[in-house]
Design a protein around this motif. Structure first.
Motif, short mmCIF file in Angstrom:
data_model
loop_
_atom_site.label_atom_id
_atom_site.label_comp_id
_atom_site.label_asym_id
_atom_site.label_seq_id
_atom_site.Cartn_x
_atom_site.Cartn_y
_atom_site.Cartn_z
N THR A 31 -2.59 7.03 8.47
CA THR A 31 -3.22 8.33 8.19
C THR A 31 -3.29 9.22 9.42
O THR A 31 -3.14 10.43 9.30
CB THR A 31 -4.65 8.14 7.62
OG1 THR A 31 -5.39 7.31 8.50
CG2 THR A 31 -4.61 7.54 6.24
N TYR A 80 -4.82 1.15 7.94
CA TYR A 80 -4.88 2.45 7.25
C TYR A 80 -4.74 3.59 8.25
O TYR A 80 -3.97 4.52 8.07
CB TYR A 80 -6.21 2.60 6.50
CG TYR A 80 -6.26 1.90 5.16
CD1 TYR A 80 -5.66 2.48 4.05
CD2 TYR A 80 -6.91 0.69 5.01
CE1 TYR A 80 -5.70 1.85 2.81
CE2 TYR A 80 -6.96 0.05 3.79
CZ TYR A 80 -6.36 0.63 2.69
OH TYR A 80 -6.40 0.02 1.48
N LEU A 97 -4.60 9.58 -1.67
CA LEU A 97 -4.00 8.56 -2.52
C LEU A 97 -3.84 7.25 -1.78
O LEU A 97 -4.04 6.17 -2.33
CB LEU A 97 -2.61 9.02 -2.98
CG LEU A 97 -2.54 9.90 -4.21
CD1 LEU A 97 -1.10 10.10 -4.61
CD2 LEU A 97 -3.31 9.24 -5.34
N PHE A 98 -3.48 7.38 -0.51
CA PHE A 98 -3.28 6.21 0.33
C PHE A 98 -4.53 5.34 0.32
O PHE A 98 -4.48 4.13 0.21
CB PHE A 98 -2.95 6.70 1.74
CG PHE A 98 -2.43 5.66 2.66
CD1 PHE A 98 -1.20 5.08 2.44
CD2 PHE A 98 -3.17 5.26 3.75
CE1 PHE A 98 -0.71 4.12 3.28
CE2 PHE A 98 -2.69 4.29 4.61
CZ PHE A 98 -1.46 3.71 4.38
N SER A 100 -5.38 3.83 -3.20
CA SER A 100 -4.54 2.71 -3.65
C SER A 100 -5.30 1.38 -3.52
O SER A 100 -4.93 0.39 -4.14
CB SER A 100 -3.24 2.66 -2.85
OG SER A 100 -3.52 2.34 -1.50
N SER A 156 -4.07 11.94 -9.26
CA SER A 156 -3.63 12.96 -8.31
C SER A 156 -3.04 14.17 -9.02
O SER A 156 -3.10 15.28 -8.49
CB SER A 156 -2.61 12.37 -7.34
OG SER A 156 -1.52 11.84 -8.05
N THR A 203 1.21 3.96 -3.03
CA THR A 203 0.88 5.35 -2.75
C THR A 203 2.03 6.28 -3.11
O THR A 203 1.84 7.28 -3.81
CB THR A 203 0.56 5.53 -1.25
OG1 THR A 203 -0.42 4.57 -0.89
CG2 THR A 203 0.03 6.92 -0.97
N LEU A 233 -2.67 6.10 -10.34
CA LEU A 233 -2.77 7.02 -9.21
C LEU A 233 -2.17 8.38 -9.57
O LEU A 233 -2.67 9.43 -9.16
CB LEU A 233 -2.05 6.46 -7.98
CG LEU A 233 -2.77 5.38 -7.20
CD1 LEU A 233 -1.93 4.94 -6.01
CD2 LEU A 233 -4.13 5.88 -6.70
N THR A 246 0.83 -1.20 0.00
CA THR A 246 0.00 0.00 0.00
C THR A 246 0.87 1.25 0.00
O THR A 246 0.66 2.18 -0.78
CB THR A 246 -0.92 0.01 1.24
OG1 THR A 246 -1.82 -1.08 1.13
CG2 THR A 246 -1.71 1.29 1.33
#
Lengths: 277, 260
Positions: free
Chosen positions: A258, A254, A211-212, A215, A154, A77, A150, A73
């Motif tokens: 984050t 996650y 984006l994280f 993904s 972005s 990202t 991605l 991940t």
């Protein structure tokens, strides 16, 4: 005279301002506590725990969920972020170009890729491009594909952020640099862009968080076992064990990234505010 | 003065419908200090900004040090290396410390190596009396100190001409003196200088020549004694009376006069 002068008389009727404020705040707490209690009592915790919090299942996810899924991940990202950043700078500069067609092209790019759901772009990159150009191979296989998909998503957002950042740098900076003999390109690279990035660091980091999460769409590209990231990993395991615990654990992974990232952004935000003025 | 260092001929400049310069001719000799004065909106800043082509004139010729700037094929970056510019708002680079503000242009534009650039930077910081602020960031300096760093930054490029665009107008009154002292020192060293200013004392004492502009043209020019001491033109007299004794001025409506 005394009976007509009411300016300094305390209000006799109704509640005072302070009483009203106290009442209103009290009511808000009551509603809040009631909502929490209603939720806690109406949920079937036993079944929830059974479906989402099976410790033995959670245990068998380790260490693969960290060493494989989380690693992938992060890798997806970051590669997407780098592609998006480079492309975003190019599009932002095109958007500010004095050449009309560059501006239009950049505008069209931004409108299209900002407007489309990321999922569609993943399908287009993963399925459409290989169909159209059978000889073209993405460098790095799935990793390359994800970086491109991605990155395309972005770049559209980042281009707008970067453009705003460049425009937020005072005009005098460019003038001072030009007066010292900098060429326009060199002034942009040495003077304006470094200051622009200081301004847009917080929104860029937000983009990294988005984006994280995006993904997870990799799962629509079809990945091998080694290429799985958090969502796919959790989802696969959830279906083999017929239990949702892996999904909960993946979700926690996650947040593991984050939440600290959000903390870092807030730190940077207050720091860059000190530095600039 | 055989060949003038700066020569401006028939200069016209408009911003849209706003005709700011309406035919300006001006020559500045080597080592001469010229102060340009005039009411706001008179076009004096625009004239100064034209001299290093920050504003492109629609008509006219500008020659600096023998190179015609208005030639469309001129290497403007090369010419600008010889022209120092000091702005009202200082325009230091806030992301760099004082020394880096001075060394980055030398290294990127003049291709000096780090050691040489730092040596020149230190010399010029000493020249403006700020050797002890070498590693401060602009935001930690007073306005007067920032302006002196900005002057040092221009000097580090070894210019033949210095342009000053209201260099003390953004400063608190008690900080003006330091900046003017640095400029006076430069003038005494023989630097060719063009200064847009409201500092009449500076103009009177330092300038070789004073140019009064109004309405986009040069109305009157001459020695400070002539222009400030004994102005011939009515507009010059009116302007000077207002600026030298603002408390006595009467309210008047000046329509559409704005200047950056």
């Amino acid at each position: 005279m005394a009976d007509t002068d009411t300016r300094i008389q305390p209000r006799k009727k109704g509640l005072t301002r302070r009483q009203r404020r106290r009442l209103s705040r009290g009511a808000q707490y009551v509603v809040f506590v009631a909502a929490v209690l209603a939720f806690a009592f109406s949920a079937d915790w036993g079944r929830l725990k059974n479906q989402f919090a099976q410790l033995p299942i959670a245990e068998q996810m380790f260490p693969d969920i960290i060493t494989l899924a989380l690693k992938n991940t992060v890798l997806y990202t970051l590669s997407g972020f780098v592609v998006g950043l480079v492309l975003g700078i190019v599009v932002a500069l095109m958007r500010l170009s004095s050449v009309g067609p560059y501006r239009w092209l950049a505008g069209i790019y931004i409108e299209i890729f900002r407007g489309l759901p990321a999922l569609l772009i993943f399908i287009f990159v993963g399925v459409g491009v290989p169909l159209a150009f059978p000889d073209v191979q993405y460098p790095g296989g799935t990793y390359g594909k994800v970086a491109v998909a991605l990155g395309l998503v972005s770049a559209a957002y980042m281009a707008e952020t970067i453009r705003a950042g460049i425009q937020a740098v005072p005009k005098g900076q460019m003038e001072a640099a030009r007066s010292l003999g900098f060429s326009p390109a060199r002034a942009m690279i040495s003077i304006v862009i470094p200051q622009a990035f200081r301004i847009i660091l917080p929104p860029l980091t937000n983009e990294l968080v988005l984006l994280f999460k995006d993904s997870s769409l990799v799962l629509f590209l079809g990945v091998t076992l080694e290429e799985r990231e958090l969502s796919k990993f959790g989802n696969d395991l959830a279906s083999t064990t017929a239990n949702s615990t892996p999904i909960l654990v993946a979700g926690l992974c996650y947040l593991l990234v984050t939440i600290p990232l959000g903390f870092v952004v807030r730190r940077m935000e207050s720091k860059s505010q000190e530095a600039i003025r | 003065m055989s060949t003038p260092e700066i020569r401006v001929e028939g200069l016209h400049k408009s911003f849209g419908d706003n005709h700011v310069l309406r035919g300006v001719d001006l020559e500045i000799g080597q080592g001469e200090v010229v102060c340009v004065i005039g009411p706001s909106g008179s076009g004096k800043s625009t004239l100064l900004r034209c001299v290093n082509l920050l504003e492109e004139p629609q008509q006219g010729t500008i020659v600096v040090g023998g190179t015609e700037l208005t030639d469309p094929d001129v290497d403007i970056d090369a010419v600008r290396r010889r022209i120092g510019m000091v702005f009202q708002q200082f325009n230091l680079f806030p992301h760099l410390d004082v020394t880096e503000n001075l060394t980055l242009p030398q290294r990127r534009v003049l291709r000096r190596d780090k050691a040489a650039a730092e040596k020149v930077a230190a010399e010029n910081l000493a020249r403006v009396g700020l050797a002890d602020k070498a590693h401060a960031y602009p935001s930690s300096l007073s306005g007067g100190q920032q302006q002196r760093v900005a002057i040092a930054r221009s000097l580090a490029m070894g210019p033949e001409v210095m342009l000053f665009d209201e260099p003390t107008s953004a400063l608190d009154p008690e900080l003006v003196g330091d900046v003017l002292a640095v400029m006076r020192g430069l003038a005494e060293e023989g630097m060719t200088m063009m200064v847009v200013t409201h500092e009449m004392t500076f103009a009177r004492e330092v300038a070789d020549r004073v140019v009064f502009m109004d309405g986009g043209v040069i109305v009157e020019q001459g020695t400070p004694e002539e222009v400030i001491g004994n102005p011939k033109n009515e507009r010059t007299r009116h302007f000077l009376s207002r600026i030298l004794d603002p408390a006595m001025a009467e309210v008047e409506d000046v329509p559409g006069k704005t200047e950056k």
